[in-house]
Write a protein that holds these residues in place. Structure first.
Motif, PDB file in Angstrom:
ATOM      1  N   GLU A 102       0.832  -1.211   0.000  1.00  0.00           N
ATOM      2  CA  GLU A 102       0.000   0.000   0.000  1.00  0.00           C
ATOM      3  C   GLU A 102       0.866   1.260   0.000  1.00  0.00           C
ATOM      4  OE1 GLU A 102      -3.656   2.011   2.590  1.00  0.00           O
ATOM      5  OE2 GLU A 102      -3.056  -0.071   2.948  1.00  0.00           O
ATOM      6  N   LEU A 103       1.922   1.243   0.798  1.00  0.00           N
ATOM      7  CA  LEU A 103       2.844   2.377   0.819  1.00  0.00           C
ATOM      8  C   LEU A 103       3.509   2.589  -0.530  1.00  0.00           C
ATOM      9  CD1 LEU A 103       4.756   2.041   4.228  1.00  0.00           C
ATOM     10  CD2 LEU A 103       3.440   4.026   3.478  1.00  0.00           C
ATOM     11  N   ILE A 104       3.957   1.512  -1.121  1.00  0.00           N
ATOM     12  CA  ILE A 104       4.653   1.589  -2.413  1.00  0.00           C
ATOM     13  C   ILE A 104       3.726   2.135  -3.499  1.00  0.00           C
ATOM     14  CG2 ILE A 104       5.728   0.199  -4.236  1.00  0.00           C
ATOM     15  CD1 ILE A 104       6.643  -1.677  -1.828  1.00  0.00           C
ATOM     16  N   LEU A 105       2.497   1.645  -3.531  1.00  0.00           N
ATOM     17  CA  LEU A 105       1.533   2.141  -4.524  1.00  0.00           C
ATOM     18  C   LEU A 105       1.226   3.619  -4.302  1.00  0.00           C
ATOM     19  CD1 LEU A 105      -0.946  -0.887  -4.693  1.00  0.00           C
ATOM     20  CD2 LEU A 105       0.730  -0.188  -6.422  1.00  0.00           C
ATOM     21  N   MET A 106       1.125   4.006  -3.027  1.00  0.00           N
ATOM     22  CA  MET A 106       0.895   5.408  -2.679  1.00  0.00           C
ATOM     23  C   MET A 106       2.028   6.284  -3.213  1.00  0.00           C
ATOM     24  SD  MET A 106      -0.048   6.615   1.210  1.00  0.00           S
ATOM     25  CE  MET A 106      -0.780   5.038   1.620  1.00  0.00           C
ATOM     26  N   LEU A 107       3.251   5.814  -3.002  1.00  0.00           N
ATOM     27  CA  LEU A 107       4.430   6.557  -3.440  1.00  0.00           C
ATOM     28  C   LEU A 107       4.483   6.658  -4.952  1.00  0.00           C
ATOM     29  CD1 LEU A 107       7.091   7.878  -2.344  1.00  0.00           C
ATOM     30  CD2 LEU A 107       8.185   5.672  -2.724  1.00  0.00           C
ATOM     31  N   LYS A 108       4.226   5.553  -5.636  1.00  0.00           N
ATOM     32  CA  LYS A 108       4.289   5.541  -7.103  1.00  0.00           C
ATOM     33  C   LYS A 108       3.220   6.426  -7.728  1.00  0.00           C
ATOM     34  CE  LYS A 108       6.411   1.005  -7.856  1.00  0.00           C
ATOM     35  NZ  LYS A 108       6.222  -0.369  -8.391  1.00  0.00           N
ATOM     36  N   GLU A 109       2.029   6.424  -7.132  1.00  0.00           N
ATOM     37  CA  GLU A 109       0.950   7.255  -7.665  1.00  0.00           C
ATOM     38  C   GLU A 109       1.270   8.740  -7.506  1.00  0.00           C
ATOM     39  OE1 GLU A 109      -3.812   8.212  -6.954  1.00  0.00           O
ATOM     40  OE2 GLU A 109      -2.755   6.841  -5.603  1.00  0.00           O
ATOM     41  N   ALA A 110       1.769   9.104  -6.317  1.00  0.00           N
ATOM     42  CA  ALA A 110       2.028  10.526  -6.051  1.00  0.00           C
ATOM     43  C   ALA A 110       3.238  11.042  -6.801  1.00  0.00           C
ATOM     44  CB  ALA A 110       2.203  10.735  -4.546  1.00  0.00           C
ATOM     45  N   TYR A 111       4.304  10.239  -6.832  1.00  0.00           N
ATOM     46  CA  TYR A 111       5.576  10.732  -7.374  1.00  0.00           C
ATOM     47  C   TYR A 111       5.881  10.140  -8.747  1.00  0.00           C
ATOM     48  CZ  TYR A 111       6.114  13.047  -2.974  1.00  0.00           C
ATOM     49  OH  TYR A 111       5.903  13.890  -1.901  1.00  0.00           O
ATOM     50  N   LYS A 112       4.841  10.110  -9.552  1.00  0.00           N
ATOM     51  CA  LYS A 112       4.988   9.686 -10.947  1.00  0.00           C
ATOM     52  C   LYS A 112       5.747  10.765 -11.710  1.00  0.00           C
ATOM     53  CE  LYS A 112       1.229   9.793 -13.274  1.00  0.00           C
ATOM     54  NZ  LYS A 112      -0.148   9.477 -13.720  1.00  0.00           N
ATOM     55  N   ALA A 113       6.670  10.351 -12.573  1.00  0.00           N
ATOM     56  CA  ALA A 113       7.457  11.313 -13.351  1.00  0.00           C
ATOM     57  C   ALA A 113       6.527  12.262 -14.099  1.00  0.00           C
ATOM     58  CB  ALA A 113       8.371  10.575 -14.324  1.00  0.00           C
ATOM     59  N   GLY A 114       6.819  13.545 -14.003  1.00  0.00           N
ATOM     60  CA  GLY A 114       5.999  14.561 -14.655  1.00  0.00           C
ATOM     61  C   GLY A 114       5.075  15.286 -13.709  1.00  0.00           C
ATOM     62  N   ASN A 115       4.691  14.623 -12.602  1.00  0.00           N
ATOM     63  CA  ASN A 115       3.894  15.322 -11.586  1.00  0.00           C
ATOM     64  C   ASN A 115       4.725  16.428 -10.959  1.00  0.00           C
ATOM     65  OD1 ASN A 115       1.702  13.689 -11.945  1.00  0.00           O
ATOM     66  ND2 ASN A 115       1.854  12.634  -9.973  1.00  0.00           N
TER      67      ASN A 115
END
Length: 528
Positions: free
Chosen positions: A191-204
């Motif tokens: 859950e933490l990893i998915l949270m991180l990937k969603e928020a800090y996607k390249a381009g955001n």
């Protein structure tokens, strides 16, 4: 998880005296800006009469626009809609856009804001209270926010900086794969990893990243996320900014309060400049005035008075408040009753009371945020085994260590016994000396000082000797201190929330919310 101690800020050595005096109502003029239901009742009526329906519509439109890409909970939607009505008010906290939220106190201050709103709703059911997180998206100190730390690793990003940090697009995502390695095997690691990937996607941008992260964590609590980097919101600041450019009002009006605080406490948290505004382009640069024209410091750009007022009229979004002007901006655009912040934040808010009065802006209730500390059973067992208390770690721990090393020391008892005897002997000797010539009496007093210093040196040398002899005990105490204070700092200022969320998930958030103190500022210690 259960609470094992709650320590008042008054009983913690490192809490600034200014904050303690504020909480004790010992600073004249701020008595009504502390937490109490009667003070909130007064602020409700004060803000209700000064915050217009037009301002509410601007705020709602800005929130709807800024949060349009997020999936909002029913409670968030209800809170946005309720802000249109004159019986709705906000409770606000603010923070920088630290990578993945930075130190865990970021979470604590938001949860305290949420719980304060629930408390006020129970106390004033005819009114509504909305928790707001103010993003410090216009700060330009990227080095302050580009990292976070877990128990085992330090994570950092490198991006082109110099302007408003919220506008920086993310390209360096290497830290995500490293984070995944550390947390993939934890119960809530995925859950933490998915949270991180969603928020800090390249381009955001970093603003988008924090919006996504904070919304994932707090949407069900109804938290609204507000970005001050907005033309629509800054339009309401034109007159205040113009006054700042023309008359240096914040600097002038806060001077008396700053002089008072400096005299009483030695220094203030922030010293206002004559102009407390930055100019935003690709960078964020301070505005100065040389008597003839306005200078954008570190830029090859100047304005005449007419030109800068025209720029402000047409492009208010290019003017950015500094740390001491930001509270004024916040309180202008929000129907706000209280601000929840750290000790340093509270201390610079206190400088602004007279300026708020000058511009006829209600000054909010200030609430020093609670602190939290999670200790595992192993650490608690060590504390108990050494006959220590959790509160000992927030006193002068050097003195506590020294006392522990010399606990029940026969030599120390012998020294103190002889020292007491000597003091009694000198007391008798001084009484006799008073019957003769003055110089003899002075000699006796001097000899007493000399011999008492000898005992002080012997006790100091004894402590040094015992530390060598009891090296194992000393190491146990020092290591235990580091268990409680990682990196010799408060836990909440070092570790990221992932350290606790990884094992307990949302149950950890619920525990923090449940155990959070509302009406007093305390350090809450929990077993985990």
């Amino acid at each position: 998880m259960k609470t094992i101690n709650k320590i008042s800020f008054q009983d913690i050595v490192s809490i600034p005296k200014l904050v303690k005096d504020f909480l004790n109502h010992n600073i004249e003029g701020f008595e009504e800006n502390t937490f109490s239901l009667s003070h909130f009742e007064k602020k409700i009526h004060e803000k209700q009469s000064s915050f217009t329906s037009g301002q509410r519509e601007i705020l709602v439109a800005a929130l709807e626009k800024q949060l349009s890409d997020l999936t909002l909970s029913p409670k968030q939607k209800q809170n946005i809609e309720s802000l249109r009505h004159t019986k709705t008010f906000t409770i606000t906290t603010g923070h920088q856009l630290n990578l993945f939220s930075g130190p865990v106190f970021f979470v604590y201050k938001i949860l305290q804001t949420v719980k304060t709103c629930s408390f006020l709703k129970d106390s004033f059911p005819e009114f509504n209270f909305v928790p707001v997180y103010w993003m410090a998206s216009e700060d330009h100190d990227f080095a302050e926010i580009n990292h976070f730390k877990t128990e085992n690793k330090y994570y950092e990003i490198n991006e082109k900086s110099g302007g408003a940090v919220g506008r920086i697009p993310l390209s360096d995502t290497f830290f995500i794969s490293e984070f995944e390695k550390e947390f993939k095997d934890f119960v809530f690691g995925t859950e933490l990893i998915l949270m991180l990937k969603e928020a800090y996607k390249a381009g955001n941008t970093l603003t988008q990243a924090i919006q996504i992260l904070v919304n994932r964590l707090f949407s069900e609590f109804g938290l609204l996320i507000l970005d001050g980097d907005s033309k629509e919101l800054k339009t309401q600041m034109k007159e205040t900014f113009k006054d700042e450019l023309l008359n240096f009002s914040l600097y002038k009006e806060s001077k008396e309060k700053i002089d008072f605080l400096t005299e009483k406490y030695g220094k203030v948290q922030v010293n206002p400049r004559e102009i407390n505004l930055f100019y935003l382009t690709d960078t964020r640069d301070r505005i100065d005035f040389d008597g003839n024209q306005y200078i954008i410091v570190d830029k090859n750009k100047t304005f005449t008075k007419e030109e800068i007022f025209e720029e402000l009229e047409n492009n208010p979004e290019k003017f950015s408040p500094n740390a001491v002007m930001r509270p004024v901006y916040q309180e202008t655009i929000l129907p706000n009753l209280a601000y929840i912040g750290g000790n340093a934040e509270i201390m610079y808010w206190l400088e602004l009371k007279d300026y708020f009065k000058k511009i006829n802006l209600p000054f909010p209730i200030l609430i020093p945020r609670n602190s939290m500390l999670f200790l595992n059973q192993k650490t608690l067992g060590k504390i108990e085994k050494l006959a220590l208390k959790t509160e000992d770690f927030f006193q002068n721990f050097t003195a506590i260590t020294n006392n522990k090393i010399l606990d029940d020391n026969k030599i120390l008892r012998f020294l103190e016994e002889k020292e007491s005897q000597l003091m009694l002997q000198f007391s008798d000797l001084k009484a006799v000396a008073e019957t003769t010539e003055k110089s003899f009496g002075n000699m006796v007093k001097a000899e007493e000082v000399r011999q008492m210093k000898s005992f002080k040196r012997m006790k100091k040398r004894l402590l040094h000797a015992e530390k060598i002899k009891q090296r194992e005990m000393l190491e146990r105490l020092e290591n235990l201190f580091l268990d409680v204070h990682p990196s010799k700092n408060w836990q909440e200022r070092v570790y990221n929330f992932s350290v606790f969320f990884a094992d307990h998930g949302n149950a950890w958030l619920e525990t923090c919310l449940e155990e959070m103190q509302i009406d007093e500022s305390k350090l809450i210690i929990l077993a985990i």
